[in-house]
Design a protein around this motif. Structure first.
Motif, mmCIF file in Angstrom:
data_model
loop_
_atom_site.group_PDB
_atom_site.id
_atom_site.type_symbol
_atom_site.label_atom_id
_atom_site.label_comp_id
_atom_site.label_asym_id
_atom_site.label_seq_id
_atom_site.Cartn_x
_atom_site.Cartn_y
_atom_site.Cartn_z
ATOM 1 N N LEU A 288 16.486 23.118 -70.081
ATOM 2 C CA LEU A 288 17.710 22.468 -70.517
ATOM 3 C C LEU A 288 18.284 21.630 -69.386
ATOM 4 O O LEU A 288 18.428 22.116 -68.257
ATOM 5 N N HIS A 289 18.620 20.389 -69.687
ATOM 6 C CA HIS A 289 19.178 19.486 -68.682
ATOM 7 C C HIS A 289 20.550 19.025 -69.151
ATOM 8 O O HIS A 289 20.681 18.438 -70.222
ATOM 9 N N TYR A 290 21.576 19.308 -68.347
ATOM 10 C CA TYR A 290 22.957 18.960 -68.681
ATOM 11 C C TYR A 290 23.548 18.049 -67.614
ATOM 12 O O TYR A 290 23.128 18.060 -66.446
ATOM 13 N N ARG A 291 24.583 17.328 -68.049
ATOM 14 C CA ARG A 291 25.395 16.550 -67.115
ATOM 15 C C ARG A 291 26.843 17.040 -67.239
ATOM 16 O O ARG A 291 27.347 17.263 -68.349
ATOM 17 N N PHE A 292 27.509 17.193 -66.104
ATOM 18 C CA PHE A 292 28.911 17.607 -66.115
ATOM 19 C C PHE A 292 29.815 16.393 -66.317
ATOM 20 O O PHE A 292 29.418 15.258 -66.066
ATOM 21 N N GLY A 293 31.004 16.686 -66.745
ATOM 22 C CA GLY A 293 31.993 15.629 -66.874
ATOM 23 C C GLY A 293 32.082 15.030 -68.243
ATOM 24 O O GLY A 293 32.697 13.969 -68.443
ATOM 25 N N ALA A 294 31.449 15.641 -69.255
ATOM 26 C CA ALA A 294 31.541 15.121 -70.618
ATOM 27 C C ALA A 294 32.985 15.261 -71.127
ATOM 28 O O ALA A 294 33.710 16.173 -70.750
ATOM 29 N N GLY A 295 33.386 14.365 -72.003
ATOM 30 C CA GLY A 295 34.751 14.358 -72.507
ATOM 31 C C GLY A 295 35.035 15.534 -73.443
ATOM 32 O O GLY A 295 34.166 16.244 -73.872
ATOM 33 N N ALA B 271 37.519 25.085 -69.023
ATOM 34 C CA ALA B 271 36.121 25.218 -68.616
ATOM 35 C C ALA B 271 35.466 23.850 -68.453
ATOM 36 O O ALA B 271 35.735 22.930 -69.232
ATOM 37 N N PRO B 272 34.628 23.700 -67.426
ATOM 38 C CA PRO B 272 33.901 22.437 -67.263
ATOM 39 C C PRO B 272 33.060 22.145 -68.498
ATOM 40 O O PRO B 272 32.399 23.023 -69.041
ATOM 41 N N LYS B 273 33.095 20.905 -68.942
ATOM 42 C CA LYS B 273 32.362 20.494 -70.138
ATOM 43 C C LYS B 273 31.023 19.882 -69.749
ATOM 44 O O LYS B 273 30.879 19.260 -68.699
ATOM 45 N N LEU B 274 30.044 20.072 -70.631
ATOM 46 C CA LEU B 274 28.685 19.602 -70.375
ATOM 47 C C LEU B 274 28.219 18.662 -71.467
ATOM 48 O O LEU B 274 28.629 18.781 -72.637
ATOM 49 N N GLU B 275 27.348 17.755 -71.088
ATOM 50 C CA GLU B 275 26.650 16.895 -72.037
ATOM 51 C C GLU B 275 25.164 17.208 -71.951
ATOM 52 O O GLU B 275 24.572 17.153 -70.871
ATOM 53 N N LEU B 276 24.568 17.557 -73.069
ATOM 54 C CA LEU B 276 23.152 17.880 -73.102
ATOM 55 C C LEU B 276 22.329 16.595 -73.018
ATOM 56 O O LEU B 276 22.440 15.710 -73.868
ATOM 57 N N LEU B 277 21.487 16.511 -71.991
ATOM 58 C CA LEU B 277 20.669 15.323 -71.790
ATOM 59 C C LEU B 277 19.262 15.487 -72.318
ATOM 60 O O LEU B 277 18.659 14.516 -72.802
ATOM 61 N N ALA B 278 18.711 16.703 -72.216
ATOM 62 C CA ALA B 278 17.324 16.894 -72.643
ATOM 63 C C ALA B 278 17.049 18.357 -72.916
ATOM 64 O O ALA B 278 17.638 19.248 -72.295
ATOM 65 N N VAL B 279 16.158 18.597 -73.887
ATOM 66 C CA VAL B 279 15.642 19.928 -74.181
ATOM 67 C C VAL B 279 14.128 19.805 -74.257
ATOM 68 O O VAL B 279 13.604 18.944 -74.951
#
Length: 341
Positions: free
Chosen positions: A334-341, A317-325
């Motif tokens: 909710l703001h996420y960025r894709f490509g988190a490790g 599954a594509p992984k997400l990094e939470l940038l802001a709530v």
């Protein structure tokens, strides 16, 4: 060539649905959510959404705020981003409000869409072609069931509130013919193939053909079609049609994104639906995700979700990094960025 930076923006119910089980237009977001969406659209060069989303809403989100329009102008951008409909079908209801909105419209479809005709009727001496609706009216009746020979059945020619009546151009119901209209010996048929009209000039194979004889009206004038693409002899309701490669019957999104980049699209907002999001996500082309969680439960096994399609195995599954709530009223952004490790 760098693909566009793609951001998915969606409002969801607290149980993760983007619409109810009968796929009604999702208007459960607040005014704050709508303002957030407009800001994201204003920051983009283009907005991408599926045909199902267009059919559900009938319109698109355009930039209305004078402040946001001014910001775009200061950035050297046009007032409105390009609105791109993704559809395997080339047939649309011309009465949708979308086609009256003051926005640039593109169609993204598969290359096999070139072979799909757009059935419309044949104009006769007793018929009128209503260019605002894309319909030929015969004695007040829709003659859509007969064959369109404007371009051998490939499309219609919507030219901004004009009618062709027995070879004459009518503008707002008035005869605007200063000289005899000889588009096609007075038949009202426009036999032009694979040409682009730019600012009143006919461009043929990328070259300005203004110096050659104007075949639209036997040298009497050029039909201003406002930078619309004539494809295989037909214009559509769209300013540009992009034919992407297909693989396994589905759009090759890498090719599609490369073509968008070639047209200057650097930032792309994706507004759904779930199948479109799933296919672009599977191609690894989504960079960011904005979710507005709204305070309601929709439920329903058939209610659409933000990402449909075949789904992903947990390990892949594509992984997400939470940038802001951020909480605004009863909603959570909710703001996420894709490509988190």
């Amino acid at each position: 060539m760098t693909e566009p930076h793609a951001t998915v923006i969606l409002a969801i119910s607290a149980d993760g649905k983007i619409a109810d089980a009968v796929r009604s237009p999702a208007r459960f977001g607040s005014a704050n959510d709508k303002a957030h969406l407009e800001q994201q659209v204003a920051a983009s060069d283009a907005v991408l959404f599926g045909n199902g989303t267009l059919q559900a809403y009938g319109t698109t989100m355009r930039v209305i705020s004078p402040e946001l329009v001014k910001q775009r102008e200061l950035q050297g951008k046009p007032p409105q981003p390009v609105q791109i409909v993704c559809s395997r079908s080339s047939q649309f209801d011309p009465n949708l409000r979308f086609f009256q909105q003051p926005v640039p419209r593109w169609l993204l479809t598969g290359q096999d869409g070139r072979e799909t005709p757009l059935p419309s009727p044949v104009p006769t001496k007793d018929s009128k072609f209503d260019r605002t609706s894309g319909t030929i009216v015969k004695n007040g009746q829709d003659a859509r069931s007969t064959r369109d020979e404007f371009s051998s059945g490939t499309g219609i020619l919507p030219v901004h509130e004009r009618l062709i009546d027995n070879g004459a151009i009518l503008n707002n119901g008035q005869d605007a013919r200063s000289t005899r209209d000889e588009f096609s010996s007075g038949t009202g048929i426009l036999p032009v193939h694979e040409r682009l009209i730019e600012n009143g000039a006919i461009v043929k194979n990328g070259q300005d053909a203004r110096s050659t004889r104007d075949e639209f009206s036997s040298g009497t004038g050029i039909l201003p079609v406002h930078e619309r693409l004539i494809d295989n002899g037909a214009t559509s309701q769209f300013d540009r049609i992009i034919y992407a490669k297909t693989a396994g019957g589905e759009i090759d999104w890498i090719d599609a994104f490369q073509q968008l980049a070639s047209f200057g699209i650097k930032r792309l907002a994706i507004l759904g639906g779930g199948k479109l999001v799933a296919s672009v996500l599977a191609a690894g082309l989504v960079d960011e995700l904005w979710l507005t969680v709204c305070p309601l439960i929709l439920g329903g096994a058939d209610a659409p979700t933000p990402v449909e399609g075949k789904g992903f195995l947990a390990d892949l599954a594509p992984k997400l990094e939470l940038l802001a709530v951020k909480q605004v009223g009863q909603e959570v952004f909710l703001h996420y960025r894709f490509g988190a490790g």
